[in-house]
Design an enzyme around this catalytic site. Structure first.
Site, PDB file in Angstrom:
ATOM      1  N   THR A  59      30.502  38.333  33.537  1.00  0.00           N
ATOM      2  CA  THR A  59      30.039  39.181  32.433  1.00  0.00           C
ATOM      3  C   THR A  59      31.155  40.051  31.843  1.00  0.00           C
ATOM      4  O   THR A  59      30.971  40.637  30.780  1.00  0.00           O
ATOM      5  CB  THR A  59      28.924  40.125  32.934  1.00  0.00           C
ATOM      6  N   GLY A  60      32.305  40.137  32.526  1.00  0.00           N
ATOM      7  CA  GLY A  60      33.372  41.061  32.105  1.00  0.00           C
ATOM      8  C   GLY A  60      34.229  40.483  30.983  1.00  0.00           C
ATOM      9  O   GLY A  60      33.978  39.399  30.449  1.00  0.00           O
TER      10      GLY A  60
ATOM     11  N   SER B 110      27.886  41.436  39.359  1.00  0.00           N
ATOM     12  CA  SER B 110      27.430  42.422  40.350  1.00  0.00           C
ATOM     13  C   SER B 110      25.916  42.344  40.515  1.00  0.00           C
ATOM     14  O   SER B 110      25.221  41.647  39.764  1.00  0.00           O
ATOM     15  CB  SER B 110      27.822  43.819  39.896  1.00  0.00           C
TER      16      SER B 110
ATOM     17  N   CYS C  71      48.713  40.922  33.312  1.00  0.00           N
ATOM     18  CA  CYS C  71      48.795  40.497  31.910  1.00  0.00           C
ATOM     19  C   CYS C  71      50.088  40.936  31.218  1.00  0.00           C
ATOM     20  O   CYS C  71      50.473  40.343  30.202  1.00  0.00           O
ATOM     21  CB  CYS C  71      47.580  40.999  31.143  1.00  0.00           C
TER      22      CYS C  71
ATOM     23  N   GLU D  89      50.455  49.992  37.069  1.00  0.00           N
ATOM     24  CA  GLU D  89      50.943  48.893  36.248  1.00  0.00           C
ATOM     25  C   GLU D  89      52.454  48.682  36.386  1.00  0.00           C
ATOM     26  O   GLU D  89      52.930  47.554  36.440  1.00  0.00           O
ATOM     27  CB  GLU D  89      50.590  49.183  34.775  1.00  0.00           C
TER      28      GLU D  89
ATOM     29  N   LYS E 233      53.203  46.955  39.616  1.00  0.00           N
ATOM     30  CA  LYS E 233      52.785  45.542  39.572  1.00  0.00           C
ATOM     31  C   LYS E 233      53.781  44.726  38.772  1.00  0.00           C
ATOM     32  O   LYS E 233      54.193  43.641  39.168  1.00  0.00           O
ATOM     33  CB  LYS E 233      51.400  45.420  38.910  1.00  0.00           C
TER      34      LYS E 233
ATOM     35  N   HIS F  98      49.728  42.186  24.271  1.00  0.00           N
ATOM     36  CA  HIS F  98      50.681  43.151  24.832  1.00  0.00           C
ATOM     37  C   HIS F  98      52.069  42.873  24.240  1.00  0.00           C
ATOM     38  O   HIS F  98      52.564  41.737  24.308  1.00  0.00           O
ATOM     39  CB  HIS F  98      50.768  43.011  26.352  1.00  0.00           C
TER      40      HIS F  98
ATOM     41  N   ASN G  54      46.815  39.149  26.078  1.00  0.00           N
ATOM     42  CA  ASN G  54      46.550  39.604  27.443  1.00  0.00           C
ATOM     43  C   ASN G  54      45.311  39.005  28.090  1.00  0.00           C
ATOM     44  O   ASN G  54      45.295  38.823  29.313  1.00  0.00           O
ATOM     45  CB  ASN G  54      46.479  41.137  27.499  1.00  0.00           C
ATOM     46  N   THR G  55      44.273  38.679  27.335  1.00  0.00           N
ATOM     47  CA  THR G  55      43.103  38.102  28.026  1.00  0.00           C
ATOM     48  C   THR G  55      43.111  36.573  27.986  1.00  0.00           C
ATOM     49  O   THR G  55      42.335  35.939  28.682  1.00  0.00           O
ATOM     50  CB  THR G  55      41.751  38.628  27.471  1.00  0.00           C
TER      51      THR G  55
END
Ligand code: NAP
Length: 359
Positions: A13-14, A38, A149, A202, A205, A242, A326-327
């Protein structure tokens, strides 16, 4: 492929879960047969549980599917995972130990010594690490991850340069889109007309993932690239894409033409026919004011890293700008192309076949 392999999405769902659904709608090898999220969403019809945020409609078949509990019982053996990190830390191992290939977006296991962090164009050989995972030895299951990302676009741009000239220092400043924080993400009153110079964890990472991705496989472990790196990460009022300003110091001198050729000639997956892989992984844009997220994020169907503004750097050797979606390239698309690579290497089908034989 005659029969498509059944796949499930954890965190369906995200923000990233929705991208998986969009990108897999007409996939030639994979078919979505299971969605989980969830307890808030479990048992609901997908269209009632998910606030669809993408600019193409939610496929009708998916909209009517019932969301399952996030439990491996009844799930297919190939799982795309788009869970918050804390949840992923608990749930992904449950699926791997139940014999699932977990192709994960979260940071929970990216830096684990036995877990490959992979970009197919960059370090496909790191997939060897899955054979060392306890889950693999006990049930056949395993976890493979894709990078953060903001690390992915940077590393795609750096890899061809590192191969030809070596890289000793990397300095990067990011301008990261709000969709990178999931939905609803950063409150609008914090980001509209503003820049937030902090994204939790971030910078760490980016720095550690970049060096792992550009590292080499030695025996059963990864030796990170021996380069010094500093990342500054900022959230900016951009929806998707990004943008990063990068300076690098090379091990051997390179001319502008040599750097442009390194990017242009970079076709490491040529001939492998992975459906989601872009034909030109690193696209050069010559205009002096590009790349820009609004104009360039969808190059290569959102799977390319776009580079521009290459020029000498007054501190290090060269500087340039890189942009990636990014997605798509930074999340769902990255996981899908990882799964395509795993399938082409014979690491997915046996799990699905064994499960079908047991059913
Ligand atoms: P998101 O929009 O907040 O979605 C989170 C998903 O996790 C939702 O489907 C949510 O379901 C589900 N979830 C939450 N708690 C759960 C639980 N206890 N059990 C099962 N499912 C649960 O986040 P996102 O942006 O899609 O990010 C997902 C992951 O991908 C994160 O680890 C993120 O760091 C990573 N990632 C994101 C991006 C990006 O650009 N957005 C890029 C790369 C990687 P409900 O709807 O039921 O709450």
């Amino acid at each position: 492929m005659q029969n498509k392999l059944e796949i499930g999405i954890l965190g369906a769902t995200g923000m990233v879960g929705q991208r998986f659904i969009q990108l897999l709608e007409n996939h030639p090898w994979f078919q979505i047969t299971w969605l989980a999220a969830s307890d808030r969403s479990s048992g609901k019809v997908y269209e009632d549980a998910a606030k669809w945020r993408l600019d193409t409609p939610c496929p009708e078949r998916i909209a009517k599917m019932i969301i399952s509990p996030a439990d491996p019982a009844g799930a297919p053996k190939i799982i795309f995972a788009a869970l918050d990190t804390d949840i992923a830390r608990d749930l992904e191992p449950l699926f791997a130990s139940a014999g699932c290939a977990v192709v994960s977006n979260s940071s929970a296991f990216r830096m684990h010594p036995n877990v490959p962090l992979v970009i197919p164009e960059v370090n496909a050989e790191h997939l060897h690490l899955i054979e060392d995972q306890t889950w693999r030895k006990q049930s056949g299951g395993y976890i493979v991850t894709n990078p953060n990302c903001s690390a992915i676009g940077l590393v795609m741009a750096l890899k061809p340069i590192q191969e030809r000239f070596g890289i000793e220092q990397i300095f990067v400043t990011t301008m990261q889109a709000v969709s990178g924080a999931g939905y609803p993400g950063v409150p609008s009153m914090d980001i509209l007309g503003n820049v937030v110079p902090f994204i939790k964890n971030e910078e760490q990472k980016m720095e550690e993932e970049t060096l792992k991705l550009l590292g080499h496989l030695k025996g059963d472990s990864i030796v990170p690239l021996a380069a010094r790196m500093s990342a500054h990460c900022n959230r900016v009022p951009v929806e998707d894409g990004h943008t990063e300003s990068v300076s690098i110091k090379l091990s051997r001198p390179a001319t502008r033409e040599e750097l442009l050729s390194a990017w242009a000639d970079f076709h490491p997956l040529q001939g492998q026919n992975l459906p989601t892989a872009p034909a030109q992984p690193v696209e050069w844009v010559a205009a002096e004011d590009r790349p820009q997220p609004r104009l360039d994020k969808n190059r290569g169907r959102g799977m390319a890293a776009t580079v521009g503004r290459l020029r000498p750097c007054g501190l290090l050797d060269w500087k340039f700008t890189v942009l990636s979606h990014n997605t798509i390239r930074g999340a769902a698309g990255a996981a899908i192309v990882n799964a395509e690579l795993l399938l082409s290497l014979g690491k997915l089908e046996p799990l699905a076949v064994a499960a079908a034989a047991q059913a």
